[in-house]
Design an enzyme around this catalytic site. Structure first.
Site, PDB file in Angstrom:
ATOM      1  N   ASP A  99       5.976   9.443  11.190  1.00 30.18           N
ATOM      2  CA  ASP A  99       7.356   9.489  10.690  1.00 30.18           C
ATOM      3  C   ASP A  99       8.227  10.075  11.802  1.00 30.18           C
ATOM      4  O   ASP A  99       7.714  10.389  12.876  1.00 30.18           O
ATOM      5  CB  ASP A  99       7.389  10.360   9.417  1.00 30.18           C
ATOM      6  CG  ASP A  99       8.526   9.974   8.475  1.00 30.18           C
ATOM      7  OD1 ASP A  99       9.673   9.877   8.942  1.00 30.18           O
ATOM      8  OD2 ASP A  99       8.253   9.769   7.286  1.00 30.18           O
TER       9      ASP A  99
ATOM     10  N   ALA B  95       6.960   7.172   1.967  1.00 32.84           N
ATOM     11  CA  ALA B  95       5.583   7.591   2.236  1.00 32.84           C
ATOM     12  C   ALA B  95       5.033   6.962   3.511  1.00 32.84           C
ATOM     13  O   ALA B  95       4.085   7.467   4.092  1.00 32.84           O
ATOM     14  CB  ALA B  95       4.698   7.194   1.055  1.00 32.84           C
ATOM     15  N   LYS B  96       5.609   5.865   3.934  1.00 30.50           N
ATOM     16  CA  LYS B  96       5.210   5.158   5.168  1.00 30.50           C
ATOM     17  C   LYS B  96       3.703   4.954   5.230  1.00 30.50           C
ATOM     18  O   LYS B  96       3.075   5.185   6.246  1.00 30.50           O
ATOM     19  CB  LYS B  96       5.743   5.893   6.402  1.00 30.50           C
ATOM     20  CG  LYS B  96       7.276   6.002   6.413  1.00 30.50           C
ATOM     21  CD  LYS B  96       7.826   6.574   7.691  1.00 30.50           C
ATOM     22  CE  LYS B  96       9.340   6.639   7.716  1.00 30.50           C
ATOM     23  NZ  LYS B  96       9.931   7.628   6.789  1.00 30.50           N
ATOM     24  N   ARG B  97       3.122   4.478   4.123  1.00 32.82           N
ATOM     25  CA  ARG B  97       1.696   4.251   4.069  1.00 32.82           C
ATOM     26  C   ARG B  97       1.325   2.888   4.643  1.00 32.82           C
ATOM     27  O   ARG B  97       2.200   2.117   5.049  1.00 32.82           O
ATOM     28  CB  ARG B  97       1.202   4.367   2.617  1.00 32.82           C
ATOM     29  CG  ARG B  97       1.433   5.731   1.988  1.00 32.82           C
ATOM     30  CD  ARG B  97       0.672   6.822   2.730  1.00 32.82           C
ATOM     31  NE  ARG B  97       0.583   8.040   1.932  1.00 32.82           N
ATOM     32  CZ  ARG B  97       1.417   9.082   2.018  1.00 32.82           C
ATOM     33  NH1 ARG B  97       2.417   9.075   2.865  1.00 32.82           N
ATOM     34  NH2 ARG B  97       1.232  10.154   1.256  1.00 32.82           N
ATOM     35  N   THR B 121       7.939   3.053   0.906  1.00 28.46           N
ATOM     36  CA  THR B 121       8.027   2.578   2.293  1.00 28.46           C
ATOM     37  C   THR B 121       6.618   2.404   2.861  1.00 28.46           C
ATOM     38  O   THR B 121       5.711   3.192   2.569  1.00 28.46           O
ATOM     39  CB  THR B 121       8.830   3.543   3.190  1.00 28.46           C
ATOM     40  OG1 THR B 121       8.219   4.826   3.183  1.00 28.46           O
ATOM     41  CG2 THR B 121      10.275   3.679   2.712  1.00 28.46           C
TER      42      THR B 121
END
Lengths: 272, 272
Positions: A99, B95-97, B121
């Site tokens: 991130d 969460a950018k998983r 996200t």
């Protein structure tokens, strides 16, 4: 943990086996479900039975997050159990985070300091300032996704960029980042022949190699193209070991599976 | 939530403001620290004060995970509070998983079903089979990282691949995936001029735009290059709103900041 301590353990146990703790309530023996914390009880049994054959454990955080607070508690108990009882084992939080800077710092703190994992997996898409916060912490390691074991790896990772494929560019560029000696890389066992190319860029780095077993990768091929003088490999098996049996002696069966892999590994290390 | 309901709310409130709940114990008013759950109390106060000016809320999961079980509980309470009290608001788990298929399914279940966020996200590096599990769920949305707001975006995202830059390739390729109508994209406000190029590929998709405010992006520029007939933008502000004041009336000050943005947005919508 220092890289030296990791290497020492690999040669002592003659193993470079990492066991993936992808613990799923739908796959563990049903009698465990009456326990207060079935996920932790399963992990504890697997770790106690297999630790002599393995040098690393890798919980994938998704399996814990899927159970909310309870899952998070089970993950905490698992890493505490490992750190207290088997401090010589290398631990990996397979979280695939990444991130903007201040946010990556929060993740680094959570996984490497509060939970005290030795390492965490990180996705490279957001670049340098998303990865460097993980690299600041001494004696911890950041394992960057390079070439993953799934089919989707061919969607973007192998695209030809300016001069080379994206996954190689990721490795090359990341070598220029601050504290890059704390980097390791994920390379799928299903793409073993690519390891020769990767070893030209990072001859000394450790590679975390998932995809042996259920996903079809070959241990022998991985070693042929990827092994260096320190071994330099952490070969992961998850489902093939932890779900080898659903009976009450599941941990013994898992240990037997792990022992088979350790023996193969010992044989593959014979010229080192 | 359907896209139609989201659009309806945007035109009703004349706002496309998303408020980022990057709640940090070191930045919230100190008097809240004596509460049993200071993170939730802060979020609740912010949401109650600002909801009339915003159409979406976006907790970044890193800020919650940094506090382990307690943080996870605060995140759960926050999404429950939003869903119970303001069901018309769009919610985003930032969460950018992204992981191999069976693991991405676990994340999809955790964020979109158990916690019941409207969207999550996701990072694209691992490709199609890492993203599709998120797309199976009806009336939910997956927000794929395309061109992020940080400096590191220029490390890999703008690399020239075969025929186009990586971030454009990610958008083009993702359009071919199953249920791709459930995709939105992250595009940083700090790179507003790129929005014109992106709109050529996805004229109708919603774009989540972070980086206005603390990171220096311009709302006017974002609208100039990125707005479509449905607005098509969710412009996020986090620190600029939620940490506008450390005093006991922090929520009122946050509301005043949100109102300023809503008025600017209303003005920018005047020709729609």
């Amino acid at each position: 943990m220092t890289t030296e301590a990791l290497v020492e353990q690999i040669f002592k146990k003659r193993s470079f086996l990492c066991i993936g703790l992808d613990t799923d309530l739908e796959k563990i023996p049903t009698y465990l479900l009456s326990e207060e914390d079935p996920i932790f009880e399963f992990n504890k049994a697997i770790i106690d039975a297999t630790h002599q054959f393995a040098i690393a454990y890798k919980p994938n955080t998704a399996f814990y997050e899927a159970h909310g607070k309870k899952g998070w508690k089970a993950l905490n108990k698992t890493i505490e159990y490992l750190n207290e009882n088997y401090p010589q084992l290398f631990t990996i939080a397979d979280a695939k985070r990444g991130d903007i800077g201040n946010t990556s710092s929060m993740y680094a703190k959570a996984f490497l300091q509060e939970m005290a994992f030795d390492s965490v997996t990180v996705a490279p898409y957001m670049g340098k300032d998303s990865v460097e916060p993980f690299l600041y912490i001494r004696n911890k390691h950041t394992i960057l996704l390079a070439l993953t074991s799934n089919e989707g790896a061919f969607d973007f990772q192998t695209l030809k960029t300016d001069d080379t494929q994206l996954y190689k560019k990721v490795i090359e560029v990341s070598k220029t980042w601050e504290n890059s000696e704390r980097l390791m890389y994920v390379v799928g066992a299903t793409k073993a022949e690519y390891l020769a190319e990767i070893r030209k860029i990072v001859p000394d780095s450790f590679l975390l190699v998932p995809g042996v077993g259920a996903q079809g990768g070959s241990l022998e091929e991985v070693c042929k193209y990827g092994m260096n003088k320190n071994v330099g490999l952490l070969v992961n098996s998850s489902r093939g070991i932890i779900y080898a049996s659903e009976s009450s002696n599941f941990a013994e069966i898992a240990a037997a599976k792990a022992e088979v892999m350790q023996r193969e590994m010992s044989e593959l290390m014979k010229n080192l």
